[in-house]
Structure formats: structure tokens, C-alpha cells
Scaffold this active site. Structure first.
Site, PDB file in Angstrom:
ATOM      1  N   LYS A   1     -10.728 -32.820  48.363  1.00 14.13           N
ATOM      2  CA  LYS A   1     -11.952 -32.533  49.131  1.00 14.13           C
ATOM      3  C   LYS A   1     -13.174 -32.377  48.223  1.00 14.13           C
ATOM      4  O   LYS A   1     -14.268 -32.815  48.577  1.00 14.13           O
ATOM      5  CB  LYS A   1     -11.779 -31.249  49.952  1.00 14.13           C
ATOM      6  CG  LYS A   1     -10.719 -31.366  51.034  1.00 14.13           C
ATOM      7  CD  LYS A   1     -10.548 -30.073  51.785  1.00 14.13           C
ATOM      8  CE  LYS A   1      -9.865 -28.981  51.011  1.00 14.13           C
ATOM      9  NZ  LYS A   1      -8.465 -29.221  50.669  1.00 14.13           N
TER      10      LYS A   1
ATOM     11  N   GLN B   1      -8.286 -25.490  51.436  1.00 13.90           N
ATOM     12  CA  GLN B   1      -6.880 -25.668  51.892  1.00 13.90           C
ATOM     13  C   GLN B   1      -6.775 -26.793  52.929  1.00 13.90           C
ATOM     14  O   GLN B   1      -7.538 -27.752  52.833  1.00 13.90           O
ATOM     15  CB  GLN B   1      -6.315 -24.344  52.433  1.00 13.90           C
ATOM     16  CG  GLN B   1      -6.041 -23.302  51.363  1.00 13.90           C
ATOM     17  CD  GLN B   1      -7.195 -22.374  51.078  1.00 13.90           C
ATOM     18  OE1 GLN B   1      -7.942 -22.033  51.957  1.00 13.90           O
ATOM     19  NE2 GLN B   1      -7.348 -21.970  49.841  1.00 13.90           N
TER      20      GLN B   1
ATOM     21  N   ASP C   1      -5.279 -29.527  48.658  1.00 13.69           N
ATOM     22  CA  ASP C   1      -5.301 -30.376  47.461  1.00 13.69           C
ATOM     23  C   ASP C   1      -5.448 -31.860  47.789  1.00 13.69           C
ATOM     24  O   ASP C   1      -4.919 -32.717  47.082  1.00 13.69           O
ATOM     25  CB  ASP C   1      -4.034 -30.169  46.609  1.00 13.69           C
ATOM     26  CG  ASP C   1      -3.792 -28.710  46.294  1.00 13.69           C
ATOM     27  OD1 ASP C   1      -4.776 -28.036  45.961  1.00 13.69           O
ATOM     28  OD2 ASP C   1      -2.640 -28.258  46.393  1.00 13.69           O
TER      29      ASP C   1
ATOM     30  N   GLY D   1      -8.918 -24.547  44.782  1.00 15.34           N
ATOM     31  CA  GLY D   1      -9.376 -25.130  43.524  1.00 15.34           C
ATOM     32  C   GLY D   1      -9.784 -26.563  43.770  1.00 15.34           C
ATOM     33  O   GLY D   1      -8.975 -27.379  44.182  1.00 15.34           O
ATOM     34  N   HIS D   2     -11.063 -26.835  43.605  1.00 12.95           N
ATOM     35  CA  HIS D   2     -11.547 -28.206  43.776  1.00 12.95           C
ATOM     36  C   HIS D   2     -11.954 -28.756  42.418  1.00 12.95           C
ATOM     37  O   HIS D   2     -12.689 -28.109  41.690  1.00 12.95           O
ATOM     38  CB  HIS D   2     -12.774 -28.240  44.705  1.00 12.95           C
ATOM     39  CG  HIS D   2     -12.452 -27.850  46.117  1.00 12.95           C
ATOM     40  ND1 HIS D   2     -13.405 -27.493  47.034  1.00 12.95           N
ATOM     41  CD2 HIS D   2     -11.275 -27.764  46.758  1.00 12.95           C
ATOM     42  CE1 HIS D   2     -12.824 -27.208  48.177  1.00 12.95           C
ATOM     43  NE2 HIS D   2     -11.523 -27.362  48.038  1.00 12.95           N
TER      44      HIS D   2
END
Ligand code: IMP
Length: 429
Positions: free
Chosen positions: A16, A223, A13, A40-41
Site C-alpha cells: 500500500k 493492514q 503487506d 510498516g509501509h
């Protein structure tokens, strides 16, 4: 231009997605190398939020070929749902391919993930319940299903019969849960096969061709280093390798072809789930940073734990991955603080440590050693270059770089593309 790796340097988180989006229109290919829809981006373009779980965020640039590499575990149902959302947002996915070697998350994996966590009780890890751990377990146990298997119905059926015997035995005998029905899974997955078929490729020639032509390639990690199965805070980690090494194995690009490794770090630290976190802030200050930074998971909505920037973690990430350029995100979240701390190492059982120790219990109970810097007490949101930042903020960024062991080349002061201050473009030249 050639190959650049981009990884998270903390516990995920770090922002990225935003950096990949920034760099994606300068490369001809983005390859996602590990993880699954546990990631989750979020990318904000013109005030509009786009959420990515499996699809590389480079998809926002129609000229970039986006590859889901074989180190990724793909949940076909989640993948198709994500595609639907992107299509509804007007994002085309014609430039997306998935390695036929990528493993699949099967319907029993999320169930086993949840049951496994319940069985651990107080020692649970706080997984995302997406079935990621069980999918990687099966890959290593050599009973996993690969995306390419969707194109071989007879093989899929025969293998499923065998694997389901093992899974149902575990589900019913160990957990007292309902068994899965073979024909229901087969029907479901053969239905997905038709929809996913156009994306399935042998990515080897695609990647080799790009390497030979020296096309710029960006390897996208999910991650972060501290969640790595080997270098992270085991067992409070994910089941893949979010490291520079993992980017190579997950894409098939050899280490000798890597020209640059970018580490993305938040200006403070967050982690989701359980496990040691030496700089964790509990109480008012932690709550303030969580709220200001909007620190709630993109995938699960869970509140993230927050803490000061940990330069001992950062140094370890820089050193074990060969990070030569740091992107520091969410600096604006610290805008109003009087004083800001950076952890420089730990004290544990009378010993000083300059890196996270393998002993989880020691890391959990160690004392973080801090250096304190004055806050800048001014908004950085409207800054458009590094020189625009208040002097105390520049000093903080500088110190983060010195203590972490790499130059901070990019600073982010907000969610939008225009909030990204580039001192030096961190791509391989
Ligand atoms: P799993 O990956 O779902 O097995 O979860 C293992 C650990 O990794 C848990 O602590 C999760 O919260 C954490 N984790 C997995 N994916 C992410 C991510 O994308 N960001 C932050 N933490 C993650």
C-alpha cells in the site's frame, strides 16, 4: 477530485505504501485512519528505501498535508523515533498533523500484549507486540489516553493514577509481573508532550474545509480486510478496522463523501502471524516465493507465510468494501514459475463456498479449489506499460480482475516508482 479510500485487500503487506506514494502528489491531503506502529509501509524512491510505521507515506511529497486520524493508536515514543529517522533522511515533517482524539499506546500496553500472548500458549495470535490490541481495548473500555491529554498535565496525572491501579493489579496478580511507576510514566509522557505539541490539532475543521473546497483527499488504510476485527479471520486479526468503513470512522469523513475505493492486492498472498490461510504453500515453492518476494516483515522482521492468490478472499474484500479498482503488486515475483494457481473458492464438509467462512476451524481445514494458468517465464521488470507485459501475464492479471470482481487498474512489477504500470489512474475524478 474528491475522496478516495485505499485499503489492503488481503492480510496486510500488499504494498500500500508504494501506491500511496504514487498517488500522494495528486491529492492535497493523505489521512491515515487506523492501526498503529504494527504497520510498516516501505517506499523506494530512486533506489532509496523509506520505512513508515505511523507517519503517512504521503509525507515524501512536501505539498501534501498528512493527517494521523483519530482511528490510529499512536505510541509517542515510536512516533518520535520515526520522526528522527525521517529527519535524518532529509524528509521534512512540517506538513504533518495528529488528531487530538487519537489514542496513545502507553508503556504497559506492549508488556500486556506480550504477556497476553504467552498466556494464550498454543492459541496465540502472533501479534506484533506493539501493544496495539491492549491500546484499542482501553479505548473501548473508556480508560484510554488520547494525544490531546498530553496538553492537560493535571488531567493526565489524575487519570493515570486511576488507570494504573487497574493495570498494575492485572500485571502483578494475573501475570506476576512488575508494576509500573506512575511518576516515571508521567515524566516520560510529559517529556513527549513538548515534542509532539506542534503536531496536535483538532482535525475536524481541517477535514471539513478540505471537503467543502472539494480538495482531493486520500484515506490510507493499514493492514488488510482479512485482519479486520469484524470481517477478518477472528480472532486472528488486528484490533482495528482496516476496511473502507474504518477509513470513514477513523478520519471523520462520511461514507456519502467517498467517491472511489481502491483495493491493493499482491499477485499472491501473504500473512504474518497465526490463523487460517487456505492457499498457503509450505515447502520449496513457498520458500521460493518468500525469498524472491523478500517476504519478511517491515516491522518485526518475521518471515511471512506465502500462498497462491485467493480470489474468494478478494471477492469478499471487494464486495464488503465497495472496491472499484484493484492495484495488483509484486507480479514480477511470479516471473519464473511454470504454472500459476488462483483459488476460486473452497470445499468444506462437502459444501462449496465462494467466500471465506466465519467458522475459523472450517476455514483452516477446507480445501482450496484452484484454477491453473500458464506462467509467462519472462522478466517483467523492464515493462513500462501494461501492453509491454508478456501475453500470459496480461491474461493472469485479467483473470485476477474477473474472479475478484473489479478492474485491475495498476500493476506493479518492482519496488521503485518506475515499476508501476498504470492502466487507468484509480483516483476519484
Ligand atoms: P497486532 O496488530 O499486533 O495486534 O497483531 C494482530 C495480527 O495482525 C497478527 O497476526 C499480526 O501479524 C497482524 N498484523 C498487524 N499489523 C500488520 C501489518 O501491518 N501487516 C501484516 N500483518 C499485520
Amino acid at each position: 477530485m474528491s475522496v478516495t479510500i485505499l485499503i489492503g485487500g488481503q492480510w496486510g503487506d500488499e504494498g500500500k505504501g508504494k501506491v500511496i506514494d504514487l498517488l500522494a502528489d495528486r491529492v492535497s491531503m493523505v489521512v491515515r485512519s487506523q492501526g498503529g506502529n504494527n504497520a510498516g509501509h516501505t517506499v523506494v524512491v530512486n533506489g532509496r528505501e523509506h520505512r513508515f510505521h505511523l507517519v503517512p507515506s504521503g509525507i515524501l511529497n512536501p505539498a501534501t498535508l498528512c493527517v494521523i486520524g483519530h482511528g490510529v493508536v499512536v505510541d509517542p515514543r515510536a512516533f518520535l523515533q520515526e520522526l528522527d529517522l525521517h529527519h535524518a533522511d532529509g524528509i521534512a515533517t512540517d506538513n504533518l498533523v495528529i488528531s487530538e482524539r487519537a489514542h496513545m499506546v502507553m508503556p504497559y500496553h506492549p508488556v500486556l500484549d506480550k504477556l497476553g500472548e504467552e498466556l494464550r500458549g498454543d492459541d496465540r495470535l502472533g501479534t506484533t507486540f506493539r501493544g496495539i490490541g491492549p491500546a484499542y481495548e482501553d479505548k473501548v473500555r473508556r480508560i484510554g489516553f488520547r494525544i490531546g491529554d498530553l496538553q492537560k498535565p493535571a488531567f493526565l496525572e489524575k487519570k493515570l493514577r486511576f488507570v494504573l491501579r487497574l493495570k498494575n493489579e492485572t500485571l502483578t496478580r494475573l501475570y506476576g509481573a512488575e508494576p509500573f511507576d506512575e511518576s516515571a510514566i508521567l515524566d516520560e509522557y510529559l517529556g513527549y508532550a513538548e515534542l509532539i505539541d506542534p503536531y496536535i490539532r483538532d482535525i475536524y475543521p481541517i477535514i471539513q474545509d478540505a471537503l467543502q473546497r472539494r480538495r482531493p483527499i486520500l484515506l490510507e488504510g493499514a493492514q488488510g480486510v482479512m485482519l479486520d476485527i469484524d470481517t477478518g479471520t477472528y480472532p486472528y486479526v488486528t484490533s482495528s478496522s482496516p476496511t473502507a468503513g474504518g477509513a470513514c470512522t477513523g478520519s471523520g469523513i462520511p461514507p456519502s463523501r467517498i467517491d472511489k475505493t481502491i483495493g491493493v492486492f499482491k499477485a499472491y498472498t501473504t500473512r504474518v502471524g497465526y490463523g487460517p490461510f487456505p492457499t498457503e504453500l509450505v515447502g520449496e515453492l513457498g520458500d521460493f516465493i518468500r525469498e524472491t518476494g523478500g517476504e519478511y516483515g517491515t516491522t518485526t522482521g518475521r518471515a511471512r507465510r506465502v500462498g497462491w492468490y485467493d480470489a474468494a478472499v478478494a471477492r469478499y474484500a471487494v464486495a464488503t468494501n465497495g472496491i472499484d479498482s484493484i492495484v495488483l503488486t509484486k507480479v514480477d515475483v511470479l516471473d519464473t514459475l511454470d504454472r500459476i494457481r488462483i483459488c476460486t473458492g473452497y470445499r468444506s464438509k462437502g459444501e462449496l463456498w465462494d467466500h471465506p467462512m466465519a467458522n475459523i476451524s472450517h476455514l483452516k481445514h477446507c480445501d482450496a479449489i484452484y484454477e491453473e494458468l500458464p506462467g509467462w517465464k519472462a522478466s517483467t521488470r523492464d515493462c513500462r506499460s501494461f501492453d509491454d507485459l508478456p501475453p500470459a501475464c496480461q491474461a493472469y492479471v485479467q483473470r485476477v480482475g474477473e474472479l475478484s470482481g473489479a478492474e485491475v487498474d495498476v500493476v506493479s512489477v518492482g519496488p521503485d516508482r518506475e515499476h508501476t504500470l498504470v492502466r487507468s489512474l484509480p483516483l476519484a475524478a
